[in-house]
Design an enzyme around this catalytic site. Structure first.
Site, short mmCIF file in Angstrom:
data_model
loop_
_atom_site.label_atom_id
_atom_site.label_comp_id
_atom_site.label_asym_id
_atom_site.label_seq_id
_atom_site.Cartn_x
_atom_site.Cartn_y
_atom_site.Cartn_z
CB SER A 17 39.01 33.80 32.71
OG SER A 17 38.32 34.69 31.83
CG ASP A 21 40.52 37.06 33.27
OD1 ASP A 21 40.57 36.03 33.58
OD2 ASP A 21 40.36 37.52 32.07
#
Length: 490
Positions: free
Chosen positions: A179, A318
């Site tokens: 991320s 993510d």
């Protein structure tokens, strides 16, 4: 600083403007607290000091005798990262800087022995025997990695961590990011130290990411418009592949991504697993927070240099959802056995004080095992739910939540931002120059107390691999010269 109290020295360390100021206060604290006397005494219930003392004596005797073969035998016999429990966290709770002098002497003696073997007369230890020794020792001893967690806007804290590690020559060669951490990991993997220190300056970071969050509204594929984020990543990484980045820097950089569908596992993208994948798209996928940003199609370069889809028909999101800190897989790929973690993921907060290394006494042990039982029961409950529900989107959501719970969020050495509400403002906001400066400064300060420990825990592996690299370079020259002579003779 002789006239300061312990609490005053702690306050100076907390507010230090430079590492030198922190170090001076820490040394004064150790003098005043009695930690220096503790370091000077070998005995302790927390490690096998008799074993370490004997090992130091044997290494010294072999070096004095000029016995390189004997040193190789001694190191092969018992060299590993936690010999006699010298890496015990309990040993790090007595002093602000350093540890038992016996442990520090052992580390210095091992590094001296490695140097002695490398420099040994090749009539006694020939080149290929040295090369074999360092290859085997590097494989057996392992190495350290740095893992950078997710954390949205708070992730720029990692820049301060990186800055401090680079300035003290302690940045590991193996780095992963998920991320927000994937952006910083990619910067590490694509730039030399000099370039890296330039690109992580507050002014550069703020200019690139000042509008990463643009509200798009409901009824769209995602709540946020990713255009500015994508443009910033393109400017930073262009069409560089993982293999190209590794050839430039020699750093093993990994980006983690999570699948946007069921029956798929997270992927680790790096020069070994996906050499031709484009870094820009990998980072863009790893930063695709569900609902906020839409999932991403990965891209790669084919042999002709054309950009083509990578893993067609799949979208990724993510990386922190399923692989915030992918230690076990990094261990398998790169021989990692020690981790340094820069952790800014809010999801990780409940787990940070539950690690075995951070809990002592009956209360600490009770909390740790209670947390472990709660975690196992939660995973079981989500497994049951996933099997009972047939709705695809609901099952996917349950699967992702389960993945978040079923992760390890701490490492051997953990660098954390202060747990204050002031830090919450950074998570979802577009950064100002002031906020970036604050985050980087906090990252540096949080790293300073760990630098001595990082240096101590990585010195042997760094020495082994430095000499191995020199031997491999020499081997390449020997092979080149041999092949050149063969061509001439032909």
């Amino acid at each position: 600083m002789a006239n300061h109290t312990l609490s005053e020295l702690q306050d100076i360390m907390k507010r230090a403007a430079s590492f030198e100021e922190y170090q001076e206060a820490a040394q004064a604290h150790d003098e005043l607290s009695g930690a220096q006397e503790w370091k000077a005494k070998d005995p302790s219930k927390d490690y096998d000091y008799r074993l370490i003392r004997k090992r130091v004596q044997r290494i010294k005797q072999a070096r004095v005798s000029g016995d390189a073969a004997g040193l190789m035998y001694i190191l092969h016999e018992g060299l590993h990262g936690n010999l006699g429990n010298i890496a015990s966290s309990a040993l790090n709770q007595h002093a602000k800087l350093g540890t038992k002098q016996l442990i520090e002497e052992f580390i210095q003696e091992v590094c001296g022995a490695l140097d002695f073997i490398y420099q040994a007369d090749e009539n006694e230890i020939d080149f290929y025997e040295k090369l074999s020794f360092f290859e085997e020792t590097a494989q057996a001893f392992g190495r350290s990695c740095l893992m950078l967690s997710g954390g949205a806007g708070l992730g720029f804290f990692h820049c301060g961590v990186i800055k401090s590690l680079v300035e003290h020559d302690l940045l590991p060669k193996v780095v992963s990011g998920a991320s927000a951490g994937s952006i910083i990991a990619a910067l590490v993997g694509t730039r030399t130290n000099e370039e890296l220190l330039e690109v992580i300056k507050p002014e550069v970071i703020q200019q690139k990411f000042k509008q990463w969050r643009i509200w798009q509204g409901f009824g769209k594929e995602s709540l946020l418009d990713s255009s500015n984020l994508e443009n910033a990543l393109i400017e930073l990484f262009d069409l560089t592949t993982f293999e190209e980045a590794f050839k430039k820097t020699g750093r093993h950089m990994t980006i983690t991504v999570s699948p946007a569908d069921l029956h798929q596992y997270s992927r680790l993208l790096n020069a070994k697993t996906s050499p031709n994948a484009i870094i820009t798209q990998a980072v863009r996928a790893s930063t695709a927070i569900p609902l906020l940003f839409k999932p991403v199609q990965l891209k790669a370069k084919n042999r002709a240099g054309d950009i083509v889809p990578y893993i067609p028909n799949r979208r990724f999101a993510d990386g922190s959802i399923m692989a915030d800190l992918p230690f076990e897989r990094l261990a398998r790929i790169y021989g990692v056995n020690h981790s340094i973690v820069s952790q800014t993921n809010l999801i990780a907060v409940p787990f940070l004080a539950r690690d075995k290394r951070d809990t002592t006494g009956l209360v600490g042990l009770t909390w740790r095992y209670a947390a472990k039982i709660a975690k196992v029961n939660s995973i079981y409950a989500f497994d049951i739910l996933e099997n009972l529900i047939s709705h695809r989107a609901a099952r996917l959501g349950i699967h992702k939540i389960r993945s978040i719970i079923d992760q390890q969020y701490v490492g051997d050495i953990n660098i954390l931002p202060s747990a204050t509400f002031a830090n919450l403002k950074h998570i979802g906001s577009n950064p100002s120059l002031k906020s970036i400066q604050e985050l980087i400064r906090h990252g540096e300060r949080a790293t300073w107390p760990q630098l001595d420990l990082i240096k101590r825990n990585t010195m042997i592996s760094k020495t082994i691999r430095d000499y191995l690299s020199k031997l491999k370079q020499r081997e390449a020259r020997l092979l080149s010269e041999h092949n050149g002579l063969r061509v001439v003779n032909n």
